[in-house]
Motif scaffolding. Structure first.
Motif, short mmCIF file in Angstrom:
data_model
loop_
_atom_site.label_atom_id
_atom_site.label_comp_id
_atom_site.label_asym_id
_atom_site.label_seq_id
_atom_site.Cartn_x
_atom_site.Cartn_y
_atom_site.Cartn_z
N CYS A 73 29.29 36.49 48.44
CA CYS A 73 30.07 35.70 47.35
C CYS A 73 29.33 34.22 47.58
O CYS A 73 29.51 33.54 48.58
CB CYS A 73 31.47 35.45 47.37
SG CYS A 73 32.25 37.05 46.79
N SER A 110 30.77 38.10 39.91
CA SER A 110 31.99 37.88 40.80
C SER A 110 31.90 38.90 41.82
O SER A 110 31.11 39.72 41.61
CB SER A 110 33.24 38.12 40.21
OG SER A 110 33.26 39.38 39.60
N GLY A 111 32.54 38.69 42.78
CA GLY A 111 32.51 39.48 43.99
C GLY A 111 33.31 40.89 43.65
O GLY A 111 32.74 42.00 44.33
N THR A 112 34.30 40.68 42.92
CA THR A 112 34.88 42.01 42.40
C THR A 112 34.19 42.90 41.75
O THR A 112 33.82 44.14 41.90
CB THR A 112 36.16 41.66 41.61
OG1 THR A 112 37.05 40.93 42.25
CG2 THR A 112 36.92 42.93 40.96
N HIS A 142 39.81 43.83 51.18
CA HIS A 142 40.07 43.36 49.54
C HIS A 142 39.76 44.37 48.66
O HIS A 142 40.38 44.69 47.60
CB HIS A 142 38.99 42.39 49.42
CG HIS A 142 39.36 41.40 48.32
ND1 HIS A 142 38.90 41.64 46.87
CD2 HIS A 142 39.95 40.15 48.18
CE1 HIS A 142 39.26 40.62 46.29
NE2 HIS A 142 40.03 39.68 46.77
N GLU A 153 41.13 44.62 44.07
CA GLU A 153 40.40 44.97 43.12
C GLU A 153 40.79 45.77 41.88
O GLU A 153 40.14 46.33 41.29
CB GLU A 153 38.89 44.99 43.73
CG GLU A 153 38.86 43.93 44.67
CD GLU A 153 37.09 43.90 45.44
OE1 GLU A 153 36.45 44.69 44.77
OE2 GLU A 153 36.89 43.08 45.90
N THR A 213 28.12 35.96 42.67
CA THR A 213 27.83 37.07 44.03
C THR A 213 26.47 37.88 43.99
O THR A 213 26.20 37.90 42.95
CB THR A 213 29.08 37.98 44.01
OG1 THR A 213 30.21 37.32 44.04
CG2 THR A 213 29.05 38.91 45.07
N ALA A 219 31.81 38.83 51.35
CA ALA A 219 32.31 37.73 50.57
C ALA A 219 32.06 36.19 51.36
O ALA A 219 31.67 35.60 51.01
CB ALA A 219 33.89 37.90 50.10
N ARG A 220 32.58 36.52 52.75
CA ARG A 220 32.05 35.25 53.35
C ARG A 220 31.49 35.51 54.52
O ARG A 220 31.65 34.97 55.75
CB ARG A 220 33.75 34.84 53.88
CG ARG A 220 34.71 34.16 52.69
CD ARG A 220 36.07 33.66 53.27
NE ARG A 220 36.88 33.36 52.04
CZ ARG A 220 37.48 34.09 51.20
NH1 ARG A 220 37.64 35.28 51.24
NH2 ARG A 220 38.10 33.50 50.13
N SER A 233 30.62 31.71 45.66
CA SER A 233 31.78 31.07 44.85
C SER A 233 32.85 30.42 45.82
O SER A 233 33.72 30.32 45.16
CB SER A 233 32.33 31.54 43.70
OG SER A 233 32.68 32.90 43.98
N LYS A 234 32.72 30.81 47.15
CA LYS A 234 33.82 30.62 48.27
C LYS A 234 33.36 29.45 48.77
O LYS A 234 32.91 28.49 48.26
CB LYS A 234 33.94 32.01 48.99
CG LYS A 234 34.53 32.87 47.63
CD LYS A 234 35.23 34.18 48.31
CE LYS A 234 35.91 35.01 47.16
NZ LYS A 234 35.26 35.45 46.40
#
Ligand SMILES: Cc1ncc(COP(=O)(O)O)c(C=O)c1O
Length: 351
Positions: A207, A70-72, A96, A101, A218, A181-182, A209-210
């Motif tokens: 990421c 994951s990104g977190t 974020h 987080e 990620t 992330a993006r 997954s977005k």
């Protein structure tokens, strides 16, 4: 067969504007997943993970990469790698890593956040970064890292808005982490290479997954010695996975097929913003360089009714108040967009 994004009773395709994390893996992605050659990635034996990491590092212009669930977890491993206990990172107060987080760096690493004002365009003021860096004094935590983000709530930061604060940090001997992330949304919106946006950062988290449409995953990218240390942190965090090439195959498929199509999401976001701006009683935030998000503020008394009305028509929007985020992604096509515009039109016709 009912698809996960169809209502079981009516078969209507749901138009889900809550997030770009809600996408279904496409047929091509599922085929890549099924065909993936895998091995134990903790032993370094998964060729699909290796291929994904190599591709990600090349796209971002960095030496190497590491795959995270994951990104977190990727951001957290980056912070734990860059900073030690009693050290601090500077970040935008709307970023974020600071807001969303669960304070992981403080909980697990004894790392202090030092939030500074996020400017209206999502960037940081280089002077504010300079002012936040602590002098060498035993009263203060040691400022070790600057965390940047791009895009920031759909706002795209140009290379100079990243390079400005990063240069101040580098001059003071800080490391720079970019929560991207993006980042591919930002790069596509600006029509530049993602590596240009990544260049001033020592580490970047991307990421899959977005908007890129993978179900999970990620990449953390950076120099070889940094990634070797981050691998240890990933192990501590429980993120070292075994035959994870089945997921890496989705990420690889996403990097090979789904980057340029982000422009479609941006085009639809601009169309949606334009269509919604026509209604009395609905405020639409204008974006300088539109990416895949539209922010709307309905009248307080309309919030619940609007959400329910849209849900009845198979359109899902987030529950944020007072401003709601609408996110375009690969599972919303022109028909979905038109259905959404029509539903808003019908709702506001009678207000
Ligand atoms: C900017 C940003 N960074 C990091 C994350 C964390 O990603 P994940 O949900 O994979 O943990 C998100 C998730 O929405 C995000 O928007």
């Amino acid at each position: 067969m009912t698809q996960a994004n169809q209502t079981p009773d009516s078969g209507i395709t749901i138009v889900d504007l809550r997030s770009d994390t809600v996408t279904q893996p496409s047929e091509g992605m599922r085929a890549a997943m099924a065909a993936a050659i895998v091995g134990d990635d903790v032993y370094g034996e998964d060729p699909t993970v290796a291929a994904l990491e190599e591709k990600g590092a090349a796209l971002l212009g960095k030496q190497t990469a590491l795959f995270f669930p994951s990104g977190t977890q990727s951001n957290l491993a980056a912070l734990l790698t860059h900073c030690g206990r009693g050290e601090e990172y500077i970040a935008g107060d709307r970023y974020h890593v600071y807001t969303s987080e669960a304070g992981g760096a403080a909980v697990l690493g004894g790392i202090m956040p030092c939030p500074i004002a996020t400017q209206a365009d999502g960037g940081l003021d280089p002077e504010a970064v300079r002012a936040a860096i602590k002098p060498d004094d035993p009263h203060y935590p040691v400022t070790r890292l600057l965390c940047l983000e791009n895009s920031v709530s759909g706002k795209v930061l140009s290379p100079d808005r990243i390079a400005g604060p990063a240069a101040v940090a580098a001059k003071a001997g800080l490391r720079v982490h970019l929560d991207g992330a993006r980042l591919f949304n930002a790069a596509v919106a600006l029509n530049i290479q993602a590596s240009e946006l990544a260049a001033p950062a020592d580490s970047v988290s991307i990421c899959l997954s977005k908007g890129l449409g993978a179900p999970a995953g990620t990449l953390l990218v950076g120099a070889e010695d940094f990634i070797a240390a981050a691998r240890r942190q990933r192990k501590i965090l429980g993120g070292a996975l075994r035959q994870v090439g089945v997921l890496a195959a989705c990420g690889l498929y996403a990097l090979e097929n789904n980057i340029q199509r982000l422009a479609e999401d941006h085009r639809r976001a601009a169309l949606l913003a334009g269509a919604l701006a026509q209604f009395d009683g609905l405020e639409v935030q204008r974006q300088a360089a539109p990416s895949n998000m539209v922010f709307i503020t309905p009248r307080t008394e309309d919030h619940a009714a609007l959400t329910l009305y849209l849900r009845d028509k198979g359109i899902l929007i987030g529950g944020q108040r007072p401003t709601i985020r609408l996110v375009l992604h690969k599972d919303i096509d022109d028909d979905g967009l038109e259905r959404c515009c029509a539903a808003f039109r019908q709702f506001y016709r009678y207000r």
